[in-house]
Design a protein around this motif. Structure first.
Motif, mmCIF file in Angstrom:
data_model
loop_
_atom_site.group_PDB
_atom_site.id
_atom_site.type_symbol
_atom_site.label_atom_id
_atom_site.label_comp_id
_atom_site.label_asym_id
_atom_site.label_seq_id
_atom_site.Cartn_x
_atom_site.Cartn_y
_atom_site.Cartn_z
ATOM 1 N N LEU A 1 0.886 -1.237 -0.024
ATOM 2 C CA LEU A 1 -0.076 0.063 -0.153
ATOM 3 C C LEU A 1 0.834 1.109 -0.055
ATOM 4 N N VAL A 2 1.931 1.123 0.763
ATOM 5 C CA VAL A 2 2.709 2.491 0.971
ATOM 6 C C VAL A 2 3.499 2.581 -0.449
ATOM 7 N N THR A 3 3.966 1.672 -0.977
ATOM 8 C CA THR A 3 4.556 1.665 -2.276
ATOM 9 C C THR A 3 3.640 2.129 -3.453
ATOM 10 N N THR A 4 2.376 1.688 -3.650
ATOM 11 C CA THR A 4 1.346 2.034 -4.524
ATOM 12 C C THR A 4 1.043 3.509 -4.218
ATOM 13 N N THR A 5 1.051 3.882 -3.118
ATOM 14 C CA THR A 5 0.709 5.405 -2.841
ATOM 15 C C THR A 5 1.725 6.443 -3.076
ATOM 16 N N LEU A 6 3.085 5.823 -2.727
ATOM 17 C CA LEU A 6 4.127 6.815 -3.435
ATOM 18 C C LEU A 6 4.296 6.800 -5.009
ATOM 19 N N TYR A 7 4.297 5.654 -5.585
ATOM 20 C CA TYR A 7 4.546 5.607 -6.795
ATOM 21 C C TYR A 7 3.328 6.042 -7.794
ATOM 22 N N GLY A 8 2.317 5.838 -7.163
ATOM 23 C CA GLY A 8 0.947 6.460 -7.736
ATOM 24 C C GLY A 8 0.527 7.748 -7.786
ATOM 25 N N GLY A 9 1.200 8.706 -6.631
ATOM 26 C CA GLY A 9 0.786 9.964 -6.950
ATOM 27 C C GLY A 9 1.945 10.803 -6.352
ATOM 28 N N THR A 10 2.568 10.502 -5.404
ATOM 29 C CA THR A 10 3.592 11.493 -4.741
ATOM 30 C C THR A 10 4.829 11.513 -5.480
ATOM 31 N N VAL A 11 5.225 10.548 -5.915
ATOM 32 C CA VAL A 11 6.726 10.595 -6.599
ATOM 33 C C VAL A 11 6.616 11.061 -8.134
ATOM 34 N N PRO A 12 5.536 10.660 -8.877
ATOM 35 C CA PRO A 12 5.468 11.264 -10.190
ATOM 36 C C PRO A 12 5.048 13.067 -10.184
ATOM 37 N N ALA A 13 4.553 13.359 -9.181
ATOM 38 C CA ALA A 13 3.890 14.596 -8.841
ATOM 39 C C ALA A 13 5.533 15.445 -8.518
ATOM 40 N N TYR A 14 6.225 14.759 -7.818
ATOM 41 C CA TYR A 14 7.661 15.394 -7.354
ATOM 42 C C TYR A 14 8.323 15.570 -8.673
ATOM 43 N N GLN A 15 8.352 14.393 -9.548
ATOM 44 C CA GLN A 15 9.277 14.424 -10.466
ATOM 45 C C GLN A 15 8.808 15.541 -11.682
ATOM 46 N N SER A 16 7.449 15.820 -11.767
ATOM 47 C CA SER A 16 7.042 16.830 -12.701
ATOM 48 C C SER A 16 7.258 18.083 -12.185
ATOM 49 N N ALA A 17 7.394 18.426 -10.833
ATOM 50 C CA ALA A 17 7.950 19.753 -10.326
ATOM 51 C C ALA A 17 9.256 19.862 -10.528
ATOM 52 N N VAL A 18 9.874 19.007 -10.214
ATOM 53 C CA VAL A 18 11.550 18.971 -10.277
ATOM 54 C C VAL A 18 11.809 19.193 -11.934
ATOM 55 N N GLY A 19 11.015 18.613 -12.669
ATOM 56 C CA GLY A 19 11.383 18.784 -14.110
ATOM 57 C C GLY A 19 11.216 20.301 -14.625
ATOM 58 N N ALA A 20 9.794 20.936 -14.194
ATOM 59 C CA ALA A 20 9.505 22.258 -14.336
ATOM 60 C C ALA A 20 10.521 23.232 -13.899
ATOM 61 N N GLU A 21 11.147 22.874 -12.718
ATOM 62 C CA GLU A 21 12.138 23.700 -12.162
ATOM 63 C C GLU A 21 13.285 23.572 -13.115
ATOM 64 N N LEU A 22 13.785 22.706 -13.346
ATOM 65 C CA LEU A 22 14.989 22.561 -14.102
ATOM 66 C C LEU A 22 14.692 23.041 -15.521
ATOM 67 N N GLY A 23 13.615 23.037 -16.095
ATOM 68 C CA GLY A 23 13.224 23.639 -17.267
ATOM 69 C C GLY A 23 13.380 25.217 -17.121
ATOM 70 N N ASP A 24 12.972 25.784 -15.993
ATOM 71 C CA ASP A 24 12.951 27.267 -15.603
ATOM 72 C C ASP A 24 14.316 27.601 -15.475
ATOM 73 N N ARG A 25 15.302 26.894 -14.887
ATOM 74 C CA ARG A 25 16.629 27.177 -14.791
ATOM 75 C C ARG A 25 17.592 27.167 -16.052
ATOM 76 N N THR A 26 17.233 25.980 -16.785
ATOM 77 C CA THR A 26 17.942 26.099 -18.020
ATOM 78 C C THR A 26 17.837 27.060 -19.131
ATOM 79 N N LEU A 27 16.408 27.636 -18.826
ATOM 80 C CA LEU A 27 15.914 28.460 -19.710
ATOM 81 C C LEU A 27 16.589 29.921 -19.317
ATOM 82 N N ALA A 28 16.797 30.046 -18.074
ATOM 83 C CA ALA A 28 17.409 31.323 -17.242
ATOM 84 C C ALA A 28 18.831 31.224 -17.668
#
Length: 148
Positions: free
Chosen positions: A25-52
């Motif tokens: 249950l813990v693994t499903t919760t993390l990989y089903g919602g928390t981890v992808p949301a974090y990866q998307s936020a990190v990707g957006a931040e890296l995109g902003d930094r790269t453009l800057a």
């Protein structure tokens, strides 16, 4: 009296089953919602930094007061953002980051001297990139291109 040994085995099996269920249950919760949301936020931040960073490097490559200029400046960019390739292109006055994920990307306006007449070109991720500045005082061309 023979049932006492069986109850210990059943208790251990039930305990192991509950622990495995909890871990699942813990693994499903993390990989089903928390981890992808974090990866998307990190990707957006890296995109902003790269453009800057790309914007800063282009602006720094242009000398403020030169009669004749011919310069090439290497620009280091990440090979991928969030595991996917991307491009940085110009739209005449700004740099635009294009990425397959719609959450990652952006546009940054460049602060260029009046002598810059043309801003053109595109960078693809994964290849060495340079900004080339050439021309005379009245007509400077800034080009984003792959390193030769």
């Amino acid at each position: 009296m023979d049932n006492r040994a069986l109850s210990t085995v059943v208790e251990k099996l039930l305990s192991m089953g509950l622990v495995l269920l909890y871990i699942g249950l813990v693994t499903t919760t993390l990989y089903g919602g928390t981890v992808p949301a974090y990866q998307s936020a990190v990707g957006a931040e890296l995109g902003d930094r790269t453009l800057a960073e790309a914007t800063a490097r282009v602006e720094q490559a242009i000398p403020p007061d030169a009669r004749t200029v011919s310069a090439t400046v290497r620009v280091s960019l990440p090979e991928t953002i969030d595991g996917a390739g991307y491009s940085i292109r110009t739209d005449g006055t700004a740099l635009v980051l294009d990425h397959p994920d719609p959450e990652i990307g952006g546009r940054t306006r460049l602060v260029l001297p009046d002598s810059v007449g043309t801003l053109e070109g595109e960078w693809q991720s994964g290849s060495p990139t340079v900004v080339t500045v050439s021309g005379t005082r009245g007509s400077v061309t800034v080009t984003l291109e792959a390193e030769r």
